[in-house]
Structure formats: C-alpha cells, structure tokens
Design an enzyme around this catalytic site. Structure first.
Site, PDB file in Angstrom:
ATOM      1  N   SER A  46       0.588  -1.309  -0.167  1.00 31.65           N
ATOM      2  CA  SER A  46      -0.305  -0.226  -0.252  1.00 31.65           C
ATOM      3  C   SER A  46       0.623   1.468  -0.092  1.00 31.65           C
ATOM      4  CB  SER A  46      -0.954   0.348   1.141  1.00 31.65           C
ATOM      5  OG  SER A  46      -1.764   1.804   1.610  1.00 31.65           O
ATOM      6  N   TYR A  53      -2.362  -0.620  10.000  1.00 32.34           N
ATOM      7  CA  TYR A  53      -2.668  -0.669   8.873  1.00 32.34           C
ATOM      8  C   TYR A  53      -0.870  -1.122   7.972  1.00 32.34           C
ATOM      9  CZ  TYR A  53      -4.213  -1.700   3.929  1.00 32.34           C
ATOM     10  OH  TYR A  53      -3.897  -1.962   2.380  1.00 32.34           O
TER      11      TYR A  53
END
Length: 256
Positions: free
Chosen positions: A145, A158
């Site tokens: 990500s 995350y």
C-alpha cells in the site's frame, strides 16, 4: 484474451471483492485456472459465474485466514488439490483496515490486523513456495500500500502491516529467487470500483487530489499489474514493489 497465463494455476486470496476480484478475473481471462478464496460463498459464486461467463476456469475455496499456520496450510493443500496438483501463482491480497488511530487501537484489534495482513500471507507463502522451488518456477505477488511509505493520521496499524509485507517481498525474493520463484509486490494508491451515478465521492478520493492521475484508480488497473508480474514478461523482475498509485508517492502533490 491474450493467454499470457495459459496453462498456469493461480491462488488469489481476498478474491471476492475489489482488487482481489479484479485480479482473479484478469488471470482467468489470460488463461489461468484460478482458485478464488474468500469467506463468503455467495460472493465467491458471483466471481466464479463472471469468470465462467467469459470462458475462463475458476473454483471457489472458502477460507478464514486467521493468521494461524494451520489455516494457511489447509488452504494451500486444498487449493493444490483443486488445481490439479500445483500452484504456479500465489497472490497475497486479503487484508483488513480498521479506521483506528494508535491511541484507539486495542490489543485484540492489533493482533487481528497483524494476523490477517502479515501472519496469514507469511504462512501461506511458507506452505506454497517450497513446491514452487522444487519445480524451479513460480510467481508470488503481494499487495502492499502507498501508505506504508507516506504517513497519514489514521492508519498507523494498517500501514505498518503493509510495510512488513513489502519487506517480506524483498526477503522472500532473496530466499526463493535462486530456486526460480519470483516474488514481487504491488503498491496501490486509492482504488475502488466505479461508484453508482448520483453517489458522493469515496472518502479516500481526497488523498488523490493533485496527483498526476488526480483521482482514484480502478481495481482493473491493479489487476493489469498483477498479470504482468505473474507472467513471463516479468521474468527478470525480482523483489520489486511496483507503485500503481497514480503518482501518489513519487510526485509532489499540489491539491486544488
């Protein structure tokens, strides 16, 4: 169909929605026999129907990747059986993103996110990669990500898991690459399916304002990159994190 993955077999986790679904559909369109992995059989059936309607081949395998070695090993064994004895391509896509800050994250949430986002792909790779290495070929694609390298106020937990997965990508490339297994990752920007007409913007879209793309990407954009990394076209690509993010981390952002 260009058949770039003709005769290959693929296991895609988190394949019943968004990026995972697009990757499964794209792999099947390129000739791969795909195992679609998810927790919801109804959503899995929808993906299988879409693939088969386009002339592709796919099977659904239900799995709750809770981070245990047992769950990942069981999935690898079941997928290998369904795919006729081998897995040529593994896509570690499944992940969860709780909208919590550091100070609002409790023990249970921390452990759950690391279990799904790091431990599950770790043990699934451990279960799949040795057979690839024994055959002398295989491709593993991890989903990272953009926020693993560009901090935002909400997402510390995350982003740390995706940073771990990108680090594992390089470590696994070193560990399994000499045996013919290529390991790479994709780092998506803000990506989501097209929203129904009349709905407001997706909450994450503001993060893409001022980028060269000036807006979010589609799941299909990530799927195209996954096909490339899984195919022979990427035969000389090892340990790379491919940014498919509209320029979010590489270009100075000037939001309008």
């Amino acid at each position: 169909m260009t058949a770039r993955l003709q005769g290959r077999t693929a296991l895609v986790t988190g394949a019943t929605s968004n990026i995972g679904r697009a990757i499964a559909v794209a792999f099947a369109a390129e000739g791969a026999h795909v195992v679609v992995v998810g927790r919801n059989p109804e959503r899995g059936a929808e993906v299988i129907a879409e693939i088969e309607a386009a002339g592709g081949r796919a099977d659904f395998v239900a799995a709750d990747l809770d981070g245990s070695a047992a769950a990942s090993t069981a999935l690898a064994e079941r997928a290998t059986e369904v795919l006729g004895g081998r897995i040529d391509i593994l896509v570690n896509n499944a992940g969860i993103y709780p909208p919590a800050t550091t100070t609002t994250t409790d023990d249970a949430t921390f452990d759950r996110v690391y279990a799904v986002n790091v431990k599950a792909p770790f043990f699934l790779t451990a279960a799949v990669a040795p057979a690839m290495a024994a055959r002398g070929s295989g491709s593993i694609v991890n989903l990272g990500s953009w926020i693993s390298r560009l901090g935002i106020p909400v997402g510390s937990l995350y982003s740390s898991t995706k940073g771990a997965l990108e680090t594992l990508t390089r470590a696994w490339a070193a560990e399994f690459g000499p045996s013919g297994v290529r390991v790479n990752a994709i780092s998506p920007g803000v990506v989501h399916p097209a929203l129904p007409e009349g709905t407001g913007p997706h909450p994450g879209d503001v993060m893409m304002k001022g980028t060269p793309a000036d807006g979010p990407g589609t799941p299909e954009a990530i799927a195209h990159a996954a096909v490339y990394l899984a195919s022979d076209e990427a035969a000389f690509v090892h340990g790379t994190v491919l940014d498919v993010d509209g320029g979010r981390v590489a270009v100075a952002v000037v939001a309008a």
